[in-house]
Structures are given as C-alpha cells and as structure tokens.
Design a protein around this motif. Structure first.
Motif, PDB file in Angstrom:
ATOM      1  N   VAL A  56     -49.713   2.244-102.349  1.00 18.47           N
ATOM      2  CA  VAL A  56     -49.678   2.621-103.854  1.00 18.47           C
ATOM      3  C   VAL A  56     -48.777   3.792-103.957  1.00 18.47           C
ATOM      4  O   VAL A  56     -48.730   4.745-103.278  1.00 18.47           O
ATOM      5  N   ARG A  57     -47.682   3.780-104.684  1.00 18.38           N
ATOM      6  CA  ARG A  57     -46.931   4.702-105.105  1.00 18.38           C
ATOM      7  C   ARG A  57     -46.757   4.982-106.747  1.00 18.38           C
ATOM      8  O   ARG A  57     -47.073   4.178-107.394  1.00 18.38           O
ATOM      9  N   TYR A  66     -51.293   6.287-101.522  1.00 11.90           N
ATOM     10  CA  TYR A  66     -51.774   5.649-100.571  1.00 11.90           C
ATOM     11  C   TYR A  66     -51.285   4.784 -99.746  1.00 11.90           C
ATOM     12  O   TYR A  66     -50.291   4.102-100.362  1.00 11.90           O
ATOM     13  N   SER A  67     -51.653   4.721 -98.454  1.00 12.13           N
ATOM     14  CA  SER A  67     -50.862   3.824 -97.518  1.00 12.13           C
ATOM     15  C   SER A  67     -51.806   3.505 -96.469  1.00 12.13           C
ATOM     16  O   SER A  67     -52.414   4.357 -95.686  1.00 12.13           O
ATOM     17  N   THR A 387     -43.526  -2.353-102.234  1.00 14.08           N
ATOM     18  CA  THR A 387     -43.462  -1.137-103.282  1.00 14.08           C
ATOM     19  C   THR A 387     -42.000  -0.766-103.352  1.00 14.08           C
ATOM     20  O   THR A 387     -41.709  -0.107-104.453  1.00 14.08           O
ATOM     21  N   SER A 447     -48.923  -7.963-105.741  1.00 15.71           N
ATOM     22  CA  SER A 447     -48.045  -6.849-105.810  1.00 15.71           C
ATOM     23  C   SER A 447     -47.615  -6.672-107.186  1.00 15.71           C
ATOM     24  O   SER A 447     -47.136  -7.602-107.557  1.00 15.71           O
ATOM     25  N   LEU A 458     -48.028   3.200-112.020  1.00 18.49           N
ATOM     26  CA  LEU A 458     -48.159   2.873-110.485  1.00 18.49           C
ATOM     27  C   LEU A 458     -47.550   1.535-110.017  1.00 18.49           C
ATOM     28  O   LEU A 458     -47.399   0.716-110.761  1.00 18.49           O
ATOM     29  N   PHE A 460     -47.831  -1.167-106.642  1.00 19.32           N
ATOM     30  CA  PHE A 460     -48.735  -1.293-105.362  1.00 19.32           C
ATOM     31  C   PHE A 460     -48.508  -2.737-104.533  1.00 19.32           C
ATOM     32  O   PHE A 460     -47.859  -3.637-105.518  1.00 19.32           O
ATOM     33  N   LEU A 483     -57.008   1.047-109.704  1.00 19.58           N
ATOM     34  CA  LEU A 483     -55.776   1.767-109.866  1.00 19.58           C
ATOM     35  C   LEU A 483     -55.473   1.626-111.495  1.00 19.58           C
ATOM     36  O   LEU A 483     -55.230   2.824-112.049  1.00 19.58           O
ATOM     37  N   TYR A 486     -57.730   4.777-112.260  1.00 21.82           N
ATOM     38  CA  TYR A 486     -57.092   6.127-111.674  1.00 21.82           C
ATOM     39  C   TYR A 486     -56.654   7.227-113.047  1.00 21.82           C
ATOM     40  O   TYR A 486     -56.216   6.978-113.773  1.00 21.82           O
TER      41      TYR A 486
END
Length: 522
Positions: A56-57, A66-67, A387, A447, A458, A460, A483, A486
C-alpha cells in the motif's frame, strides 16, 4: 453448460470469520492500526499455505504505508493487464487506431476487376459483421461488381503464432483463449475478437436442438447431436471444439420451452471466419467473387478500394479493462511489437512494452512477462512493481481516461463497474475503488486506487497464489474496504469487520470462484 476445466476450483477449506489473529509480517515495520488490521486480514484461513503479496502506498508521494512480501514474484493473472495497457498507451498513444483495408490487383474493365481482392487487417478487435457489410458497400460504391480472381485474406501484420506461451490446452476452445490474428471478427460489442457465439435453442420434444452461430460463417463446421427434452427437465448442453480443429460440437439435451443456451467459443481459424463474413457481405452488396478464398500478403502494388478505422485506443481501454478482455491485451502487445520493431510477435511486443515500463517506475528485468493478458502461468510480477506503476501512471497525460477505464467497485453499470460491479456494494469503497481484478484457479489479485476516509489517495496491489479455497475475493474486498476507511494520523483499529460466508457454503457451481469475465457473467 459444461464447467470448464480451468473453472473447476480446488476443494474449499473451511474458514472462520473474516478477521483472524496473525503475526506481523516480516517485511512490514509499520505497527500502526492499519498495519495490524491488514496483517489480521491476510491471516485468513482461506489463504493458509498460500503466498500473499500486499503493498500500500501514498498515490502522490509513493511512500509505503504497508508492505508484506512486496518483492515476491507471484502469478498476476489479469492484473498483468495493468502493465500491458499502460505501456501500450505509451508506445501506441491514446489516439492509435487499427486500420482494415480492401485493395485490388490486376486491372479494371468497367465493373470487373481482373485480379484479386485483398482484405488486410492490422489487429482491429472491434470489427463486427456489420462493419464488413460497410466495407463491402464501399467496394460496390467504387464500381466493382465482379472479381475474377480470389478473395485474399491478409493477416500477416502479426505472425502466425496464435496461442500464447504456456496457455492451457484445455482452455483452447473458449473465447477467453481465442487465437490471436491480425484479421478477425467479433460477435458482439464486447469485442471478443476471434470468438463465435453458439446459441442452442430447443425444438420439439425428441427432435434435434437448433444451433445458430454469431457471426454466421461457413468457416466453422457444426456437429449437432443435441436433442430437445421434456419441458421442465434440467438443461444439459455441452458445447466444445476438439483440440486443433475448426469443428464445434453440440451435444446433450435442452428442455422444450426453456431458455436458449449460449456459449462463447474461440474460432479455430479466426482469419478464415473473417474472410467468410466478408465474402457474404460482398455478395449481399452485389459484388461477386468468382475465385476462392486464399491467404497471403497484399502486394505493394495493390490499389486501395476501401478502408475502415477503429475507435481510438483511449476508448478501447474501456471494454479491455472493464471486462478483462484477454485478446485485447495480446493484440496490443503484438501491435506494439509491429510499431517499434517491425514484427507483430509476442517477443517484439514485450520488448517494446518493457522499454516503456522503465519510464513508469518498473524494472522489466525484475519480473517475467510472456504474454499481455496474464493467461500464462509463466508470468511473474510483484505487488511492489504493480504499485510503482500505479504511482507513476498518475503523472502521464493519458492517466484520467485510463483510471476511468478500470473497473469501479459497486457500480451496477456494466461498462462502469465491470468485473467489480457486484463487489463492495453499499460500502465506502463503492464508486471509490478503481482497480483491476485477476483470477485463475489458485490465483487471485486486486490492484488499483482508493481514496481513504481522510481524503488521502492510495494505491495498492494484493496478489494471492497457491491457495486451496475456491475464492479469496472476500479477503480482497476486506482489504479494499479497510483502505477506504483509513484515516491517516487519526486512524484507529477497525475491529467490526463483517464475517464472510464460509467456503463450504459456496455455490455448487464453483465457476463463481473466478472473476466474472471467465463466464461472461459481467
């Protein structure tokens, strides 16, 4: 209809509620509420024994929120189309169109062409039977009424390799695995290039069922042994095409007074089907071809008589991505190869697309792509690479139309919601999440882009491989929903996640385990 081999999911594993306890991932240093919740979601029993990659970027800065196994190489299934579509826009451009031309050789004497008539394609997947009628009408309007030579179908813009590397032989009869040709005809406005719709209609009890092909063609042989059963009985129709053949077989029974059965099949020789459709269109428009049908390249000295341009690539992206059309991906791959390297091959196309991916934040040397669609089980990519592409794409001039072409969660309009139209309905992710789906037996992925509750954009990528449960869509939906809720620095744990239906209660027809594009149910 028959459950196709690839559609038969593995034995389902019993699962509890959606949120299960799970240890923190080894490569995720984030101990935030978001990280803990995502770890818990990825600990779901349906993924036990499998491999999972999730990154997640922040969509604007690219910073990682998150990775989990973000660098692990996994099968992407149809999320591979994100690479293909974005790179094709870079190579070909949003305004790129496919052309189809009709040319003649020899000389004209009044309304007679003393020579051959050539039909040349460059890969246009949007050609319908009516478009061949329009081309034929243009030929007639040019004054040609008799062709003494052959009708020649020219598909040499692409090579003669019809099926992609490591495509499953038992998928070969079906529309999602159709042969790739530079000259095709589609049966519908989904533009399923190289496919034929087989409609089976009941007749009188005890008598044969009726079979109708769209487009109508004599390039396909039909062997119909299906019969009409008593009203109220269960339909049991099987439509098949034996390996390597141009014959479609229809067997089984269909109840009298019942609904017609429809199956989308791949044509054994899509070029021949297109030629037969055009020959009939010529006859319908008063143009007689005396010779037969042959297949070869158009000579340089041929004189153009008629042509047609397709819709631009920017518009083709909609049915391509919304409905996850495999053939569009492969046609664009070969078209890129033809433009850059003068060769309409998978190898040339992947090299051309790969060169553009380097400018989209992706290292082609760090992954393996052998086709454009993700149908091959030789494709290997990572969530981190997907991503990176999603972040970089935001800076491209074609981004907005590409973003809108992605399936949109919870939107019931077919060409808006696409493969996500029945997912996350009525949640904060509905009409918010724009993402590409992907699935094969034991493989799934989601994705794309989602706007968080605090307005943060975001990106992902979630890839799951080697799981035994029939479907892991509920896990993907839970991740997307988390997400969407969030809340940045004010984010707190979200323990109230709805339980999902345990796989043992899944529908008996396990085709529902795969994305709807496999069964034309979206």
């Amino acid at each position: 209809m028959r459950i196709r081999p690839r559609h038969v999911a593995a034995i389902c594993v019993a699962a509890a509620v959606l949120v299960l306890p799970g240890a923190a991932s080894a490569d995720n240093a984030n101990n935030s509420a978001l990280g803990k919740d995502l770890d818990a979601l990825l600990g779901d029993a349906s993924l036990r024994g499998g491999q999972v990659g999730l990154v997640v970027r922040d969509a604007d800065t690219g910073s990682v929120l998150y990775s989990r196994q973000g660098d692990s190489l996994l099968l992407p299934a149809s999320t591979n189309k994100l690479f293909t579509s974005a790179a094709a826009l870079e190579v070909l451009g949003p305004d790129y169109t496919f052309s189809t031309t009709v040319s003649g050789t020899g000389r004209r004497v009044g309304s007679v062409l003393i020579g051959d008539l050539y039909l040349k394609g460059t890969g246009d997947p949007t050609l319908l039977a009516k478009d061949y009628q329009d081309l034929a009408a243009k030929v007639a309007a040019s004054g040609v009424r008799t062709v003494l030579g052959d009708l020649v179908a020219d598909d040499t813009w692409f090579d003669s390799v019809r099926l992609g590397p490591s495509w499953a032989w038992d998928d070969e009869p079906y529309y999602y695995s159709a042969p790739v040709s530079a000259l095709t005809v589609s049966p519908d406005t989904d533009y399923d290039a190289g496919s034929i719709t087989v409609k089976v209609t009941p007749g009188v009890v005890g008598q044969p069922a009726k079979v109708e092909l769209t487009p109508a063609t004599d390039a396909v042989r039909v062997v119909d042994t299906a019969t009409t059963s008593a009203a109220g009985t269960s339909p049991a129709v099987v439509v098949d095409r034996p390996h390597g053949s141009d014959t479609i077989t229809v067997s089984g029974t269909i109840p009298a007074g019942g609904a017609a059965a429809n199956e989308f099949m791949a044509a054994g020789n899509p070029t021949a089907v297109a030629a037969s459709v055009f020959r009939k269109a010529l006859a319908d428009n008063g143009v007689r071809v005396v010779g037969g049908t042959s297949f070869r390249a158009t000579p340089a000295e041929a004189t153009r008589i008629a042509d047609r341009k397709s819709i631009p690539l920017s518009q083709l992206q909609v049915p391509f991505l919304k409905l996850s059309n495999n053939m569009h991906a492969e046609i664009l791959t070969k078209a890129a190869g033809r433009k850059v390297h003068g060769q309409g091959t998978w190898d040339a196309g992947l090299r051309a697309l790969g060169d553009k991916l380097t400018g989209l934040g992706v290292d082609p040397a760090a992954m393996q792509r052998v086709d454009g669609s993700g149908l091959s089980r030789m494709d290997l990519v990572s969530s981190g690479q997907l991503t990176a592409l999603l972040v970089a794409a935001k800076g491209r001039p074609w981004f907005q139309s590409w973003y809108e072409a992605l399936p949109i969660a919870g939107n019931s309009e077919r060409m808006v919601g696409g493969t996500l139209r029945n997912r996350l309905v009525g949640t904060p992710a509905a009409n918010n999440l724009h993402a590409k789906t992907g699935s094969m037996t034991g493989v799934s992925g989601l994705s794309g882009y989602v706007t968080a509750a605090n307005g943060q954009k975001l990106v992902f990528s979630l890839l799951e491989n080697n799981f035994l449960a029939g479907s892991v869509r509920s896990v993907e939906d839970a991740v997307a929903l988390r997400l969407a809720t969030y809340n940045g620095a004010a984010d707190t744990a979200q323990p109230r996640l709805a339980p999902r239906v345990s796989p043992q209660h899944a529908p008996a027809d396990r085709r529902t385990a795969l994305e709807c594009a496999w069964t034309k149910s979206c």
